[in-house]
Design a protein around this motif. Structure first.
Motif, PDB file in Angstrom:
ATOM      1  N   ALA A  64       7.572  -8.983 -18.047  1.00  0.00           N
ATOM      2  CA  ALA A  64       7.400  -9.555 -16.702  1.00  0.00           C
ATOM      3  C   ALA A  64       6.139 -10.399 -16.585  1.00  0.00           C
ATOM      4  O   ALA A  64       5.894 -11.005 -15.539  1.00  0.00           O
ATOM      5  CB  ALA A  64       7.369  -8.430 -15.662  1.00  0.00           C
ATOM      6  N   GLN A 380      12.877  -9.738  -3.250  1.00  0.00           N
ATOM      7  CA  GLN A 380      12.567  -9.701  -4.676  1.00  0.00           C
ATOM      8  C   GLN A 380      11.075  -9.909  -4.921  1.00  0.00           C
ATOM      9  O   GLN A 380      10.485  -9.247  -5.781  1.00  0.00           O
ATOM     10  CB  GLN A 380      13.373 -10.775  -5.409  1.00  0.00           C
ATOM     11  N   ARG A 384       8.442  -7.122  -6.603  1.00  0.00           N
ATOM     12  CA  ARG A 384       7.536  -7.389  -7.717  1.00  0.00           C
ATOM     13  C   ARG A 384       6.120  -6.924  -7.408  1.00  0.00           C
ATOM     14  O   ARG A 384       5.455  -6.322  -8.264  1.00  0.00           O
ATOM     15  CB  ARG A 384       7.549  -8.890  -8.044  1.00  0.00           C
ATOM     16  N   THR A 393      10.111  -4.986 -12.537  1.00  0.00           N
ATOM     17  CA  THR A 393      10.248  -6.418 -12.291  1.00  0.00           C
ATOM     18  C   THR A 393      11.131  -7.114 -13.316  1.00  0.00           C
ATOM     19  O   THR A 393      11.999  -7.922 -12.961  1.00  0.00           O
ATOM     20  CB  THR A 393       8.865  -7.095 -12.260  1.00  0.00           C
ATOM     21  N   HIS A 397      14.542  -9.086 -12.223  1.00  0.00           N
ATOM     22  CA  HIS A 397      14.721 -10.530 -12.346  1.00  0.00           C
ATOM     23  C   HIS A 397      15.889 -10.881 -13.264  1.00  0.00           C
ATOM     24  O   HIS A 397      16.553 -11.906 -13.060  1.00  0.00           O
ATOM     25  CB  HIS A 397      13.433 -11.184 -12.838  1.00  0.00           C
TER      26      HIS A 397
END
Length: 436
Positions: A64, A380, A384, A393, A397
């Motif tokens: 991430a 979203q 995160r 995360t 994603h």
């Protein structure tokens, strides 16, 4: 000569004993006490440095872009560059440790119900349900990381033949169906099971099941289950974000992996400014937070090193002496975010309200006037920041396809990790993920 005779007799006695790994698993399960030992052992496997004790925190966070290593070791940087070698040791460690956990659960599920008192002993029945929860959690992590994986639901033993364990990969959809079945089986666990947040309970099962349905795209099921957890009254969002990490088993925690001096947290030892200082927070992670975001100061810890330089550390893991800090696996804030995303597909205002609960604690504005797509994108972003260093995360994603733009993943083949080469060498029925 007398001493030599004693030693030889002792050695003969030792050699005549059956090795521990050849004990018949079925004969081990005789009562509540032996089953509880096995269940505690299954939880303990999750604390391994190959799982939540380090690797399963570090690897998704490198992917991430949230973390860096003091020496830029290639086995970590490969995940950040999305160029993972098929012989990467951490891929193998996570894979192997996960299947060890699954086999521990398979033994409990297979043999504990054969105990004479099982049908009349609720405690025994609940421990089998806990094994279903642990197995579901482990398979969920495997399928998120590798996609199609071997689905093994029967225990393996030293007597298991090579043909029985050299099995092909099962479709991710089949694995997810088994995960759902395991969690539904465990769904009637008491909400205060065994009096410990370190043991699966009814609400942790429903929370994980909501998350699984979110990943499967079953938004109504995810919203309904998350709503049950939010409406239960069992948990509360803490006023101070830092208390989630400085207070063990807090009112916000739903399921929390327990560490102690006998089971130390390896990652805490390696990510602390006053300890070994191997893992750091990245500059990119720090820049994700708005200036007024109350979460940043605790999540990203600034500290001076011996040379007078200011470094960024992983702030959520601070209890290193001794390294006994627990790891929250499921907490209420994540359930709010699951609910906010899932319910937005049917009721935009409900999604806005759920998201506001998280943004209010962070000291951020809660007004919103955009579209459904705008709201989901904002959720979203909040996931995160709220769950940074909580190994979510990267998978989030990849689930939404945002990894392409936000994390600059070169192609969707890199959403999945490579099957470890050693496993391919041992099992000719396995196939490699595309692109590796």
């Amino acid at each position: 000569m007398i001493m030599l005779t004693i030693i030889l007799i002792a050695c003969d006695d030792f050699i005549d004993r059956s090795p521990l790994d050849q004990l018949n698993q079925e004969t081990f399960f005789t009562d509540v006490a032996t089953t509880q030992t096995a269940v505690i052992g299954a939880y303990r496997t999750l604390t391994s440095s190959s799982l939540y004790g380090q690797a399963f925190i570090v690897i998704p966070e490198f992917a991430a872009g949230h973390m860096r290593h003091i020496s830029n070791f290639p086995e970590y940087v490969e995940y950040q560059n999305f160029n993972i070698r098929i012989d990467n040791p951490w891929a193998l460690n996570i894979w192997t440790a996960s299947y060890e956990t699954i086999n521990s659960c398979n033994n409990i599920i297979a043999y504990a119900p054969n105990i004479n008192e099982y049908s009349m002993n609720e405690n025994l029945q609940n421990m089998v349900k806990e094994a279903h929860f642990i197995r579901a959690l482990t398979y969920f992590n495997l399928v998120r990381a590798w996609g199609d994986v071997p689905l093994i639901t029967n225990p393996t033993t030293p007597q298991t033949t090579s043909a029985e364990i050299r099995v092909p990969r099962d479709a991710a959809s089949s694995v997810c169906n088994q995960i759902v079945a395991d969690l539904e089986f465990a769904s009637d666990l008491p909400n205060n099971n065994a009096g410990s947040k370190g043991r699966a309970n009814g609400m942790s099962v429903k929370s994980l099941l909501a998350k699984v349905h979110l990943y499967m795209g079953n938004m109504q099921e995810a919203a309904d289950l998350a709503s049950q957890v939010l409406q239960s009254g069992e948990f509360t969002l803490l006023e101070n974000y830092s208390d989630i990490w400085t207070v063990e088993n807090s009112a916000e925690s739903i399921f929390e992996l327990q560490f102690d001096e006998q089971v130390p947290n390896t990652f805490v030892q390696n990510a602390n400014p006053a300890s070994r200082q191997e893992f750091f927070a990245s500059d990119a992670a720090s820049l994700l937070f708005d200036e007024e975001d109350a979460r940043r100061e605790f999540t990203i810890r600034e500290a001076e090193d011996n040379s007078g330089n200011i470094n960024l550390y992983v702030g959520k893991y601070r209890t290193f002496n001794p390294p006994t800090q627990n790891v929250p696996i499921i907490r209420l804030a994540e359930v709010y975010l699951i609910y906010a995303e899932a319910v937005s597909f049917s009721n935009l205002q409900e999604g806005i309200t759920a998201l506001a609960a998280i943004r209010t604690r962070a000291g951020l504005a809660t007004d919103f006037t955009g579209s459904q797509d705008d709201l989901i994108a904002l959720i979203q972003q909040e996931r995160r920041k709220e769950l940074m260093f909580e190994f979510e995360t990267w998978f989030d994603h990849c689930r939404t396809g945002a990894a392409d733009d936000i994390l600059e993943v070169p192609n969707s083949d890199r959403y999945l990790f490579p099957i470890p080469q050693l496993e391919l060498d041992l099992n000719e029925n396995l196939t490699q993920n595309p692109g590796y």
